[in-house]
Design a protein around this motif. Structure first.
Motif, PDB file in Angstrom:
ATOM      1  N   ALA A 158      10.098  33.540 -14.800  1.00 12.41           N
ATOM      2  CA  ALA A 158      11.222  34.436 -15.053  1.00 12.41           C
ATOM      3  C   ALA A 158      10.829  35.879 -14.720  1.00 12.41           C
ATOM      4  O   ALA A 158      11.643  36.670 -14.236  1.00 12.41           O
ATOM      5  CB  ALA A 158      11.660  34.327 -16.502  1.00 12.41           C
ATOM      6  N   LYS A 159       9.557  36.203 -14.958  1.00 11.83           N
ATOM      7  CA  LYS A 159       9.042  37.540 -14.644  1.00 11.83           C
ATOM      8  C   LYS A 159       8.791  37.696 -13.148  1.00 11.83           C
ATOM      9  O   LYS A 159       8.824  38.811 -12.619  1.00 11.83           O
ATOM     10  CB  LYS A 159       7.731  37.791 -15.401  1.00 11.83           C
ATOM     11  N   TRP A 160       8.534  36.574 -12.451  1.00 16.60           N
ATOM     12  CA  TRP A 160       8.166  36.613 -11.042  1.00 16.60           C
ATOM     13  C   TRP A 160       9.301  36.148 -10.143  1.00 16.60           C
ATOM     14  O   TRP A 160       9.086  35.596  -9.076  1.00 16.60           O
ATOM     15  CB  TRP A 160       6.963  35.710 -10.792  1.00 16.60           C
ATOM     16  N   ARG A 161      10.499  36.382 -10.543  1.00 16.54           N
ATOM     17  CA  ARG A 161      11.654  35.863  -9.826  1.00 16.54           C
ATOM     18  C   ARG A 161      11.656  36.258  -8.351  1.00 16.54           C
ATOM     19  O   ARG A 161      12.054  35.494  -7.483  1.00 16.54           O
ATOM     20  CB  ARG A 161      12.935  36.356 -10.508  1.00 16.54           C
ATOM     21  N   PHE A 162      11.198  37.466  -8.036  1.00 15.79           N
ATOM     22  CA  PHE A 162      11.269  37.960  -6.659  1.00 15.79           C
ATOM     23  C   PHE A 162       9.934  37.875  -5.931  1.00 15.79           C
ATOM     24  O   PHE A 162       9.677  38.608  -5.000  1.00 15.79           O
ATOM     25  CB  PHE A 162      11.775  39.413  -6.662  1.00 15.79           C
ATOM     26  N   SER A 163       9.062  37.001  -6.395  1.00 16.73           N
ATOM     27  CA  SER A 163       7.740  36.876  -5.778  1.00 16.73           C
ATOM     28  C   SER A 163       7.819  36.183  -4.419  1.00 16.73           C
ATOM     29  O   SER A 163       8.833  35.592  -4.053  1.00 16.73           O
ATOM     30  CB  SER A 163       6.804  36.100  -6.696  1.00 16.73           C
ATOM     31  N   SER A 164       6.727  36.264  -3.680  1.00 14.09           N
ATOM     32  CA  SER A 164       6.637  35.600  -2.385  1.00 14.09           C
ATOM     33  C   SER A 164       6.908  34.104  -2.528  1.00 14.09           C
ATOM     34  O   SER A 164       6.335  33.451  -3.399  1.00 14.09           O
ATOM     35  CB  SER A 164       5.237  35.811  -1.805  1.00 14.09           C
ATOM     36  N   PRO A 165       7.777  33.528  -1.682  1.00 11.68           N
ATOM     37  CA  PRO A 165       8.065  32.087  -1.777  1.00 11.68           C
ATOM     38  C   PRO A 165       6.821  31.216  -1.652  1.00 11.68           C
ATOM     39  O   PRO A 165       6.684  30.225  -2.356  1.00 11.68           O
ATOM     40  CB  PRO A 165       9.033  31.850  -0.612  1.00 11.68           C
ATOM     41  N   ILE A 166       5.886  31.588  -0.752  1.00 14.25           N
ATOM     42  CA  ILE A 166       4.698  30.754  -0.572  1.00 14.25           C
ATOM     43  C   ILE A 166       3.811  30.820  -1.804  1.00 14.25           C
ATOM     44  O   ILE A 166       3.312  29.797  -2.285  1.00 14.25           O
ATOM     45  CB  ILE A 166       3.891  31.195   0.668  1.00 14.25           C
ATOM     46  N   LEU A 167       3.624  32.022  -2.351  1.00 11.92           N
ATOM     47  CA  LEU A 167       2.775  32.172  -3.529  1.00 11.92           C
ATOM     48  C   LEU A 167       3.392  31.481  -4.738  1.00 11.92           C
ATOM     49  O   LEU A 167       2.707  30.803  -5.511  1.00 11.92           O
ATOM     50  CB  LEU A 167       2.539  33.652  -3.824  1.00 11.92           C
ATOM     51  N   LEU A 211      -5.713  31.062 -10.826  1.00  8.68           N
ATOM     52  CA  LEU A 211      -5.803  31.960  -9.676  1.00  8.68           C
ATOM     53  C   LEU A 211      -4.425  32.459  -9.260  1.00  8.68           C
ATOM     54  O   LEU A 211      -4.226  33.664  -9.039  1.00  8.68           O
ATOM     55  CB  LEU A 211      -6.482  31.231  -8.510  1.00  8.68           C
ATOM     56  N   THR A 212      -3.447  31.546  -9.160  1.00  8.20           N
ATOM     57  CA  THR A 212      -2.109  31.961  -8.739  1.00  8.20           C
ATOM     58  C   THR A 212      -1.410  32.775  -9.827  1.00  8.20           C
ATOM     59  O   THR A 212      -0.622  33.672  -9.526  1.00  8.20           O
ATOM     60  CB  THR A 212      -1.246  30.741  -8.369  1.00  8.20           C
ATOM     61  N   THR A 213      -1.697  32.474 -11.089  1.00  4.40           N
ATOM     62  CA  THR A 213      -1.135  33.278 -12.177  1.00  4.40           C
ATOM     63  C   THR A 213      -1.623  34.721 -12.075  1.00  4.40           C
ATOM     64  O   THR A 213      -0.842  35.673 -12.191  1.00  4.40           O
ATOM     65  CB  THR A 213      -1.535  32.695 -13.548  1.00  4.40           C
ATOM     66  N   TRP A 214      -2.918  34.877 -11.820  1.00  2.00           N
ATOM     67  CA  TRP A 214      -3.484  36.209 -11.642  1.00  2.00           C
ATOM     68  C   TRP A 214      -2.883  36.907 -10.432  1.00  2.00           C
ATOM     69  O   TRP A 214      -2.528  38.091 -10.482  1.00  2.00           O
ATOM     70  CB  TRP A 214      -5.004  36.098 -11.489  1.00  2.00           C
ATOM     71  N   MET A 215      -2.729  36.154  -9.327  1.00  4.61           N
ATOM     72  CA  MET A 215      -2.192  36.745  -8.106  1.00  4.61           C
ATOM     73  C   MET A 215      -0.739  37.170  -8.268  1.00  4.61           C
ATOM     74  O   MET A 215      -0.329  38.243  -7.816  1.00  4.61           O
ATOM     75  CB  MET A 215      -2.304  35.743  -6.953  1.00  4.61           C
ATOM     76  N   LEU A 216       0.070  36.331  -8.900  1.00  7.29           N
ATOM     77  CA  LEU A 216       1.473  36.661  -9.088  1.00  7.29           C
ATOM     78  C   LEU A 216       1.638  37.861 -10.017  1.00  7.29           C
ATOM     79  O   LEU A 216       2.530  38.687  -9.832  1.00  7.29           O
ATOM     80  CB  LEU A 216       2.225  35.435  -9.631  1.00  7.29           C
ATOM     81  N   THR A 217       0.773  37.947 -11.024  1.00  3.09           N
ATOM     82  CA  THR A 217       0.799  39.111 -11.912  1.00  3.09           C
ATOM     83  C   THR A 217       0.436  40.377 -11.139  1.00  3.09           C
ATOM     84  O   THR A 217       1.065  41.427 -11.291  1.00  3.09           O
ATOM     85  CB  THR A 217      -0.191  38.912 -13.075  1.00  3.09           C
ATOM     86  N   LYS A 218      -0.572  40.252 -10.275  1.00  3.03           N
ATOM     87  CA  LYS A 218      -1.018  41.371  -9.443  1.00  3.03           C
ATOM     88  C   LYS A 218       0.087  41.791  -8.479  1.00  3.03           C
ATOM     89  O   LYS A 218       0.364  42.988  -8.307  1.00  3.03           O
ATOM     90  CB  LYS A 218      -2.271  40.951  -8.663  1.00  3.03           C
ATOM     91  N   GLU A 219       0.728  40.801  -7.862  1.00  2.00           N
ATOM     92  CA  GLU A 219       1.809  41.091  -6.924  1.00  2.00           C
ATOM     93  C   GLU A 219       2.977  41.752  -7.628  1.00  2.00           C
ATOM     94  O   GLU A 219       3.590  42.692  -7.116  1.00  2.00           O
ATOM     95  CB  GLU A 219       2.278  39.798  -6.245  1.00  2.00           C
ATOM     96  N   ASN A 220       3.283  41.277  -8.833  1.00  2.00           N
ATOM     97  CA  ASN A 220       4.412  41.807  -9.593  1.00  2.00           C
ATOM     98  C   ASN A 220       4.209  43.281  -9.929  1.00  2.00           C
ATOM     99  O   ASN A 220       5.160  44.065  -9.979  1.00  2.00           O
ATOM    100  CB  ASN A 220       4.584  41.000 -10.877  1.00  2.00           C
ATOM    101  N   LYS A 221       2.952  43.678 -10.134  1.00  2.00           N
ATOM    102  CA  LYS A 221       2.660  45.063 -10.478  1.00  2.00           C
ATOM    103  C   LYS A 221       2.633  45.972  -9.252  1.00  2.00           C
ATOM    104  O   LYS A 221       2.966  47.149  -9.354  1.00  2.00           O
ATOM    105  CB  LYS A 221       1.298  45.140 -11.188  1.00  2.00           C
ATOM    106  N   SER A 222       2.227  45.421  -8.107  1.00  2.00           N
ATOM    107  CA  SER A 222       1.996  46.271  -6.948  1.00  2.00           C
ATOM    108  C   SER A 222       3.156  46.352  -5.965  1.00  2.00           C
ATOM    109  O   SER A 222       3.268  47.322  -5.209  1.00  2.00           O
ATOM    110  CB  SER A 222       0.758  45.799  -6.178  1.00  2.00           C
ATOM    111  N   ASP A 223       4.024  45.331  -5.983  1.00 10.07           N
ATOM    112  CA  ASP A 223       5.105  45.291  -4.995  1.00 10.07           C
ATOM    113  C   ASP A 223       6.460  45.528  -5.637  1.00 10.07           C
ATOM    114  O   ASP A 223       6.696  45.202  -6.784  1.00 10.07           O
ATOM    115  CB  ASP A 223       5.138  43.935  -4.261  1.00 10.07           C
TER     116      ASP A 223
END
Length: 395
Positions: A284-293, A377-389
């Motif tokens: 729900a927090k990563w709704r707009f994340s990269s489709p592949i990730l 690993l993907t949880t960390w990456m999605l959290t990182k992406e959510n903060k930076s993008d």
């Protein structure tokens, strides 16, 4: 000149893959491997046999000289046998070599597609570290040595991911629906994907999934109108026998319950509910994340929550691992550190194998640590992406 070198590299890879496939056929008993089950099912498409008839199935094993009868009948949906039917036209050894060659090729193609989904001028340098890591990655080795179909499932999912990455949602949905040929992996993943697709309002993806689903259903019913009840009967028996033995939440629950089935059922249900609620909250927090990730993350969730699978099915984790590496490199992370990610996970898969032997565990349940590691690993990456993008500009 560039085209010449590209052709030379492809030719060299083809030679290496073919030699590798032939060598594998010489060191294993392919007639007693799981590949024999796939080949026999595809052969039945041509000879008119019924792969769900136990008497015919066992008799065919005797006729082809295999000593191992892994199941009383074909364990897979009829659409898979139809898809693999060209292999049924080949002699068993030729079919095994052909399939091993294709499996090697599909794995490399999948890796290249994932690396090309970002800046390939940067990510192409990861090819060698990824290939080297795959040499000891247990899902890769068990996939090739057992003649498994995991490279095909990886390729299907990778193509779907890259299509979604390019905003081709209908075709991505139509492609990923092909995972229905592997119900233990495909159905849980599709069930998990549907809410995520709806949250992104990509309804054309659902149309694509439905289109392929109908095609698979209709084409198989034309071949055998009664195959579904036959298959369900075979599958339910298999699930009952193997429940709690797989590297999933259910396998971990079985270990905690000393493999008592009643205890495994209620404890696994609790773990499953809590894990799904956690991922619903995260997505729900990563709704707009990269489709592949996001898809890579959902693959880990699906592999952990399904009722039945084996370590070679973990080859699908390649999507999560490779795309994470490509993403980090594109964002300016240190090349050496990034290149060691897959190798570290491969070493973890070896250590899990060693631990399984040391504690004399005769089941594969401990391998559930591998998708859990990649999930982290993907949880960390999605959290990182959510903060930076920016939430409105996915990669």
């Amino acid at each position: 000149m560039k085209k010449f070198w590209l052709f030379a590299i492809i030719l060299l890879c083809a030679i290496i893959f073919l030699v590798g496939a032939i060598k594998i056929s010489e060191i294993i008993e392919y007639q007693n491997s799981d590949f024999f089950q796939f080949w026999l099912g595809s052969r039945n498409i041509w000879d008119g046999g019924d792969p769900y008839n136990s008497a015919e199935w066992v008799q065919a094993h005797k006729e082809f000289g295999t000593d191992r009868i892994a199941s009383p009948a074909y364990l897979y949906p009829l659409p898979l046998a139809i898809l693999l039917s060209p292999l049924g036209l080949l002699p068993l050894k030729t079919a095994f070599i052909t399939w091993t060659f294709l499996s090697e090729s599909l794995l490399i193609i999948s890796i290249l597609l994932l690396l090309k989904s970002t800046d390939f001028n940067k990510t192409k340098h990861l090819i060698l570290p990824i290939i080297l890591a795959n040499i000891i990655f247990r899902p890769t080795t068990t996939n090739f040595l057992g003649g498994q179909l995991s490279s095909l499932y990886l390729f299907i999912t990778t193509v779907a991911a890259t299509l979604w990455h390019k905003e081709k949602w209908f075709w991505g949905g139509a492609t990923i629906a092909l995972l229905a040929i592997k119900p233990s992996v495909g159905f849980p993943l599709l069930l998990i994907l549907i809410p995520w697709i709806l949250s992104r309002k990509k309804h054309t993806a659902l149309a694509g999934i439905a289109s392929t689903g109908l095609f698979l259903l209709i084409s198989s019913l034309i071949k055998d109108p009664l195959w579904i009840p036959k298959y369900i009967n075979i599958l339910s028996t298999k699930l009952n026998n193997e429940f709690g033995n797989s590297p999933t939440i259910w396998g971990s629950s079985a270990m905690a319950c000393n493999f008592d089935k009643a205890c495994t059922a209620w404890l696994g249900s609790i773990f499953l509910l809590l894990f799904l609620l956690l991922n619903i909250w995260l997505l729900a927090k990563w709704r707009f994340s990269s489709p592949i990730l996001a898809l890579g993350h959902l693959i880990s969730v699906g592999l952990l929550t399904t009722l039945y699978l084996w370590p070679y099915d973990h080859l699908l984790l390649t999507i999560s691992i490779v795309f994470t590496m490509a993403y980090l490199l594109q964002k300016g992370a240190n090349f050496i550190k990034v290149s060691l990610i897959f190798l570290s996970i491969s070493i973890a898969s070896v250590l899990i194998r060693v631990a399984t032997i040391l504690i004399h565990l005769e089941k594969e349940t401990l391998y559930g640590l591998l998708p859990l590691l990649v999930w982290g690993l993907t949880t960390w990456m999605l959290t990182k992406e959510n903060k930076s993008d920016s939430p409105h500009t996915p990669i």
